[in-house]
Design an enzyme around this catalytic site. Structure first.
Site, PDB file in Angstrom:
ATOM      1  N   LYS A   1     -13.885  21.543  37.138  1.00 31.48           N
ATOM      2  CA  LYS A   1     -13.254  22.937  36.377  1.00 31.48           C
ATOM      3  C   LYS A   1     -11.964  22.468  35.533  1.00 31.48           C
ATOM      4  O   LYS A   1     -11.825  23.227  34.604  1.00 31.48           O
ATOM      5  CB  LYS A   1     -12.850  24.136  37.366  1.00 31.48           C
TER       6      LYS A   1
ATOM      7  N   LYS B   1     -26.357  21.840  38.110  1.00 27.61           N
ATOM      8  CA  LYS B   1     -26.393  23.151  38.902  1.00 27.61           C
ATOM      9  C   LYS B   1     -26.231  24.541  38.053  1.00 27.61           C
ATOM     10  O   LYS B   1     -25.846  24.429  36.986  1.00 27.61           O
ATOM     11  CB  LYS B   1     -25.222  23.408  39.780  1.00 27.61           C
TER      12      LYS B   1
ATOM     13  N   LYS C   1     -23.170  30.429  36.947  1.00 28.10           N
ATOM     14  CA  LYS C   1     -22.968  31.717  36.252  1.00 28.10           C
ATOM     15  C   LYS C   1     -22.047  31.686  35.048  1.00 28.10           C
ATOM     16  O   LYS C   1     -22.097  32.389  34.013  1.00 28.10           O
ATOM     17  CB  LYS C   1     -22.433  33.016  36.943  1.00 28.10           C
TER      18      LYS C   1
HETATM   19  P1  TYM Z   1     -19.361  30.984  44.081  1.00 28.43           P
HETATM   20  O1  TYM Z   1     -18.916  32.243  43.821  1.00 28.43           O
HETATM   21  O2  TYM Z   1     -19.289  29.977  42.986  1.00 28.43           O
HETATM   22  O3  TYM Z   1     -21.039  30.831  44.938  1.00 28.43           O
HETATM   23  C1  TYM Z   1     -21.167  31.829  45.736  1.00 28.43           C
HETATM   24  C2  TYM Z   1     -22.322  31.093  46.591  1.00 28.43           C
HETATM   25  O4  TYM Z   1     -23.482  30.733  45.966  1.00 28.43           O
HETATM   26  C3  TYM Z   1     -23.644  29.608  45.906  1.00 28.43           C
HETATM   27  N1  TYM Z   1     -24.441  29.066  44.691  1.00 28.43           N
HETATM   28  C4  TYM Z   1     -25.590  28.526  44.446  1.00 28.43           C
HETATM   29  N2  TYM Z   1     -26.477  28.005  45.584  1.00 28.43           N
HETATM   30  C5  TYM Z   1     -27.523  27.255  44.955  1.00 28.43           C
HETATM   31  N3  TYM Z   1     -27.788  26.999  43.777  1.00 28.43           N
HETATM   32  C6  TYM Z   1     -26.930  27.310  42.825  1.00 28.43           C
HETATM   33  N4  TYM Z   1     -27.126  26.982  41.853  1.00 28.43           N
HETATM   34  C7  TYM Z   1     -25.724  28.024  43.346  1.00 28.43           C
HETATM   35  N5  TYM Z   1     -24.603  28.700  42.653  1.00 28.43           N
HETATM   36  C8  TYM Z   1     -23.786  29.254  43.278  1.00 28.43           C
HETATM   37  C9  TYM Z   1     -22.468  28.745  46.461  1.00 28.43           C
HETATM   38  O5  TYM Z   1     -22.582  27.572  46.953  1.00 28.43           O
HETATM   39  C10 TYM Z   1     -21.719  29.623  47.293  1.00 28.43           C
HETATM   40  O6  TYM Z   1     -22.171  29.520  48.455  1.00 28.43           O
HETATM   41  N6  TYM Z   1     -15.518  29.273  46.695  1.00 28.43           N
HETATM   42  C11 TYM Z   1     -16.869  29.959  46.731  1.00 28.43           C
HETATM   43  C12 TYM Z   1     -16.598  31.367  47.108  1.00 28.43           C
HETATM   44  C13 TYM Z   1     -15.699  31.736  48.437  1.00 28.43           C
HETATM   45  C14 TYM Z   1     -16.322  31.266  49.605  1.00 28.43           C
HETATM   46  C15 TYM Z   1     -15.053  31.674  50.544  1.00 28.43           C
HETATM   47  C16 TYM Z   1     -17.529  30.971  50.086  1.00 28.43           C
HETATM   48  C17 TYM Z   1     -14.440  31.986  48.539  1.00 28.43           C
HETATM   49  N7  TYM Z   1     -13.894  31.979  49.783  1.00 28.43           N
HETATM   50  C18 TYM Z   1     -15.138  31.439  51.851  1.00 28.43           C
HETATM   51  C19 TYM Z   1     -17.476  30.873  51.549  1.00 28.43           C
HETATM   52  C20 TYM Z   1     -16.346  31.040  52.537  1.00 28.43           C
HETATM   53  C21 TYM Z   1     -17.383  29.891  45.321  1.00 28.43           C
HETATM   54  O7  TYM Z   1     -16.617  29.836  44.132  1.00 28.43           O
HETATM   55  O8  TYM Z   1     -18.746  30.366  45.369  1.00 28.43           O
END
Ligand code: TYM
Length: 343
Positions: A123, A205, A208
């Site tokens: 990032k 990957k 979004k």
């Molecule tokens: P974020 O918002 O980027 O993504 C949310 C969840 O979706 C999964 N994910 C994917 N899995 C498979 N293939 C993909 N292309 C893909 N894109 C996204 C991510 O692995 C995630 O599980 N930091 C986290 C949000 C967060 C969080 C937490 C998660 C904040 N606090 C506490 C767990 C526990 C994040 O940015 O996810």
């Protein structure tokens, strides 16, 4: 609902916490990596599913879009089958304990632990004009999210594994320095779909925040959009429909087909033996479109009912707060903060 009633609904089942940032439209990656597991686990665990809005401002957000995307995300959770009766569904910023615990944990984290995070490095590259302290400290806030609820399990996609290791380390460090305070959380990463890849560059990957929408299948996409995006996606050299590390494009499509149809990988390879990439892409497009379409329809229905979404969030915030405040109180006591005496 009183605190006692809330505690009674939180039984002695093990606890789950997870979240998604409302920083854009949700993709099929979120569905496969996270939401599918959340739904599967919701009856057997005490689940806390949040909208991670505090995390999302580590990258600049338009305020009106962030507000709207927060409700979009709740509606998607519901459309995927998350039940507000079984889970605590809430917005992170509605529960101030997340920021409060994050501050304490900041003071237990080394700079090197944050600077080595892959997501921070990525990032920092893609937002080189705004490498802020929040972006750097982001995994500490994530640890606070998890540890506040004493989560046993955290269902996430593969990209979050490194953040979960930090959560465990911080819990261990704090417990060791004071006394047992936090449970050590385990990641729950699905065997299939933990890393859905971009359609035009299957070595990356699906994300979004990718500016090229042709790379992404959004949960809001229509059937036609999905079919077209998959028809135009990049495949590999050769002709075989086979799961293999040197066939990232075809492997990604086989994974999507497996998720959409529940057919085994063996059966998929047999079904498409001797069939060309073009026909395969058409079959995957149709299957994925059929898989997403009912979710999209429900999403649109829930999204139009703002009153219901607000009620769910208000109930969820109250329930989450009642648990989070207990952990924070313990932490404050252990670190030696002088308590406020109530008159
Ligand atoms: P974020 O918002 O980027 O993504 C949310 C969840 O979706 C999964 N994910 C994917 N899995 C498979 N293939 C993909 N292309 C893909 N894109 C996204 C991510 O692995 C995630 O599980 N930091 C986290 C949000 C967060 C969080 C937490 C998660 C904040 N606090 C506490 C767990 C526990 C994040 O940015 O996810």
């Amino acid at each position: 609902m009183t605190n006692t009633e809330i505690s009674n609904t939180i039984t002695n089942k093990k606890t789950i916490l997870s979240g998604i940032q409302p920083s854009g439209k949700l993709t099929i990656g979120h569905l496969c990596g996270a939401l599918d597991s959340w739904v599967k686990l919701q009856n057997d665990y005490n689940c806390f599913y949040m909208i991670a809005d505090l995390h999302s401002i580590t990258v600049r957000q338009n305020p009106a879009s962030l507000r709207s995307q927060t409700l979009d995300t709740v509606a998607i959770y519901l459309a995927c089958g998350i039940s507000p009766e079984n889970c605590t569904l809430f917005v992170q910023s509605h529960v101030p304990e997340h920021s409060q615990l994050a501050w304490v944990l900041n003071c237990f984290t080394g700079m090197g632990e944050c600077s080595k995070m892959t997501q921070f490095k990525d990032k920092a590259k893609s937002h080189s004009d705004n490498i802020n302290v929040g972006l750097f400290a982001y995994p500490i806030l994530q640890a606070a999210d998890i540890l506040l609820y004493q989560a046993d399990l955290v269902p996430v996609g593969e990209d979050q594994k490194q953040h979960l290791e930090l959560s465990r380390n911080l819990a261990q460090r704090f417990n060791h320095y004071y006394s047992d305070t936090f449970k050590l959380p385990e990641p729950y990463i699905p065997k299939v779909g933990a890393r859905i890849m971009s359609l035009q560059d299957p070595t990356k990957k699906m994300s979004k925040s990718d500016p090229n929408e042709k790379n992404i299948i959004f949960i809001e996409d229509t059937k036609e959009q999905i079919i077209n995006k998959i028809k135009r996606c990049v495949t590999d050299s050769g002709t075989e429909i086979k799961l293999s590390p040197d066939k990232p494009g075809i492997s990604n499509l086989i994974t999507l087909y497996n998720i959409a149809t529940k057919k085994s990988f063996d059966n998929i390879e047999k079904e498409f033996y001797g069939i060309g990439y073009g026909d395969f892409k058409e079959a995957v497009g149709l299957a994925v479109a059929d898989y997403i379409d009912p979710i999209r329809t429900k999403y649109l229905e829930y999204r139009n009912n703002k009153k219901m979404l607000n009620e769910i969030l208000s109930y969820g915030a109250e329930k989450a707060h009642s648990i989070a405040m207990k952990t924070l109180r313990k932490v404050y006591k252990k670190v030696g903060f002088y308590p406020l005496e109530h008159k």
